[in-house]
Design a protein around this motif. Structure first.
Motif, PDB file in Angstrom:
ATOM      1  N   ARG A 350       0.834  -1.207   0.000  1.00  0.00           N
ATOM      2  CA  ARG A 350       0.000   0.000   0.000  1.00  0.00           C
ATOM      3  C   ARG A 350       0.868   1.257   0.000  1.00  0.00           C
ATOM      4  O   ARG A 350       0.603   2.216  -0.729  1.00  0.00           O
ATOM      5  CB  ARG A 350      -0.929  -0.006   1.214  1.00  0.00           C
ATOM      6  CG  ARG A 350      -1.977   1.106   1.190  1.00  0.00           C
ATOM      7  CD  ARG A 350      -2.886   1.060   2.406  1.00  0.00           C
ATOM      8  NE  ARG A 350      -3.959   2.020   2.287  1.00  0.00           N
ATOM      9  CZ  ARG A 350      -5.121   1.793   1.727  1.00  0.00           C
ATOM     10  NH1 ARG A 350      -5.371   0.576   1.236  1.00  0.00           N
ATOM     11  NH2 ARG A 350      -6.058   2.713   1.653  1.00  0.00           N
ATOM     12  N   ILE A 372      -7.227   3.484  -4.081  1.00  0.00           N
ATOM     13  CA  ILE A 372      -6.953   2.105  -3.665  1.00  0.00           C
ATOM     14  C   ILE A 372      -8.255   1.560  -3.090  1.00  0.00           C
ATOM     15  O   ILE A 372      -8.799   2.094  -2.130  1.00  0.00           O
ATOM     16  CB  ILE A 372      -5.830   2.041  -2.619  1.00  0.00           C
ATOM     17  CG1 ILE A 372      -4.535   2.641  -3.183  1.00  0.00           C
ATOM     18  CG2 ILE A 372      -5.592   0.602  -2.179  1.00  0.00           C
ATOM     19  CD1 ILE A 372      -3.406   2.719  -2.180  1.00  0.00           C
ATOM     20  N   ASP A 377      -3.634  -3.552   4.347  1.00  0.00           N
ATOM     21  CA  ASP A 377      -2.306  -3.505   3.753  1.00  0.00           C
ATOM     22  C   ASP A 377      -1.730  -4.922   3.749  1.00  0.00           C
ATOM     23  O   ASP A 377      -2.097  -5.757   4.569  1.00  0.00           O
ATOM     24  CB  ASP A 377      -1.392  -2.563   4.539  1.00  0.00           C
ATOM     25  CG  ASP A 377      -0.070  -2.327   3.820  1.00  0.00           C
ATOM     26  OD1 ASP A 377       0.036  -2.712   2.624  1.00  0.00           O
ATOM     27  OD2 ASP A 377       0.848  -1.772   4.441  1.00  0.00           O
TER      28      ASP A 377
END
Length: 503
Positions: A350, A372, A377
């Motif tokens: 990420r 995103i 993550d």
């Protein structure tokens, strides 16, 4: 050069056509020769079958008949090489006319002596159980003996048991020959030898064999045999196979040569276009840098901090573009000869994506939104620099090949099979169906990009594919023209954990 290539194309096509014609003519000649050889074999087999039929009929036991013969020359002309001969054959029915043959004396010899004495003493009468056959013919003295003996054998065989087509057909079938027809005929003269009439049609061949089964009576059997083309082809199997393989190899080599020349022309055209595009793309950063250098040489303009910062930002941006171009060229060239070296480490995916977002150059005439679409993550193991180049190039293409409003969405997840999946989707102009098979080719640029003047050198996606494959992964895409494109990357994570995060 173009004329030479066209000449080679035409010459190669002419050679292939000429070779096929010559090869076809040769195979036709070979077929005719094999057909003639097959006919000779069939002729020999039919002759053997007729002889076998004669032997069977001659061997049949008929004790009630005795045969005798007398051979005599009627006249002999000194000036002529041939003479006129007469042959008498006597058939005595032992049921009607009994005789006592002395021990140790041959039946035929005694019968001949008996018949001679009988005819010398009184006139010949058929009712006494004796039949007499007289034949006359002309022939050479040197060959008459063997021919007459053969004629006698056939006469005796036919007298004992007349010829039957069914029996001969059965013998032929036992030898693997199926006769089209079996007929008998009587000729005008004595026929001493068998003969063969070859086929008249190459593709539906029928041969005719004539064989005298009773020479003195001028009777012949005529057998017609249809020759199957498959039987002749079977004989040519090895020749056909070798010829076919060599022909395929030769034609393949010639066709492959033409395809190679065509491919080389295509590659040369792409290279030429790449050179022109590269020169055009390099002019822009160089012109910008020249302008920046000129600006820095002006002390008065350098005092304007806002203008100074803009110039510096433009310089950095163009230097980044140049660095990106040369990095792609270096890795593409390096990837042709060996694998790209990787320096793997563990890092946050990420964080890398957000960093790539921040480094994108957003055109002033476009409204770009990058998102995103997952909240979690993941920590991955890969070469961080190359992963940044992969994502950066996909983001750059998404922005470049879109309209004024750009929406780019990135999703990722760790799959259960140990692969990291990254998806980059946009709402751009999409990829035309005709261009989709070439998108990963080096130096390839679509017609849309050329017509609309979209900048680029045709290395972006081939560079991304090279880096993904260096990680042992794969890249694929789905695209609808006018609606957008979604690229999917799979990179193996041998020690990664399954985190099924939705894209």
């Amino acid at each position: 050069m173009e004329k030479r290539i066209k000449f080679i194309y035409c010459l190669t096509i002419c050679v292939i056509i000429a070779y096929c014609v010559v090869q076809g003519y040769w195979l036709y000649g070979r077929y005719v020769l094999s057909l003639a050889e097959y006919e000779n074999d069939v002729y020999a087999t039919v002759s053997t079958c007729v002889e076998e039929d004669i032997a069977i009929r001659k061997a049949l036991p008929l004790p009630r008949k005795l045969y005798g013969n007398r051979f005599r020359r009627i006249n002999n002309q000194k000036d002529s090489k041939t003479s006129t001969w007469a042959y008498d054959i006597y058939v005595l029915d032992t049921l009607k006319h009994s005789i006592d043959i002395p021990d140790g004396m041959d039946d035929q010899a005694y019968l001949l002596e008996y018949m001679t004495n009988l005819q010398d003493n009184r006139p010949f009468k058929a009712s006494e159980g004796i039949e007499r056959y007289e034949f006359s013919f002309e022939n050479d003295d040197s060959t008459i003996t063997n021919q007459v003996l053969e004629a006698i054998d056939r006469f005796i065989a036919d007298n004992k048991q007349p010829f039957q087509r069914v029996r001969l057909d059965s013998i032929l079938r036992s030898k693997g020959i199926t006769a089209q027809s079996i007929t008998t005929m009587k000729s005008d003269t004595m026929v001493w030898k068998s003969s063969m009439l070859p086929h008249t049609s190459v593709w539906q061949p029928v041969m005719t064999v004539s064989f005298p089964y009773n020479i003195f009576e001028r009777e012949q059997v005529v057998v017609k045999v249809a020759i199957g083309v498959s039987a002749v082809i079977k004989r040519m199997a090895n020749t056909l196979m070798i010829t076919f393989l060599l022909s395929i190899i030769l034609i393949f080599c010639l066709a492959y040569q033409m395809m190679t020349i065509r491919k080389q022309r295509h590659i040369e055209a792409i290279r030429q276009e790449f050179l022109h595009t590269m020169i055009h793309e390099l002019k822009r950063p160089i012109s910008t840098l020249k302008m920046c250098v000129s600006f820095m040489g002006n002390e008065r303009m350098m005092q304007d901090e806002e203008s100074k910062q803009k110039i510096l930002n433009s310089s950095y941006r163009e230097l980044d573009n140049l660095t990106s171009y040369f990095s792609k060229l270096r890795d593409i060239t390096f990837g042709d000869v060996t694998e790209i070296p990787l320096v793997k480490s563990r890092f946050s995916l990420r964080g890398l994506i957000e960093e790539c977002f921040s480094k994108q150059n957003i055109p002033s005439d476009k409204d770009v939104r990058m998102e995103i679409v997952v909240e979690d993550d993941v920590e991955i193991q890969a070469d961080r620099m190359h992963m940044a180049n992969i994502i950066g190039n996909l983001l750059e293409n998404a922005i470049k090949y879109s309209a004024e409003t750009v929406n780019v969405k990135i999703g990722y997840r760790m799959r259960g099979d140990g692969f990291l999946q990254i998806t980059v989707a946009d709402n751009g102009i999409g990829i035309a169906r005709a261009d989709q098979r070439y998108v990963f080719d080096k130096f390839y640029r679509s017609k849309t990009a050329k017509v609309e003047g979209i900048p680029g050198i045709g290395l972006g996606l081939s560079y991304v594919k090279l880096l993904v494959e260096a990680h042992g992964g794969t890249i694929s895409f789905e695209s609808n023209e006018g609606k957008g494109t979604a690229f999917t990357i799979l990179i193996p994570q041998t020690d990664g954990k399954d985190q099924n995060t939705a894209c």
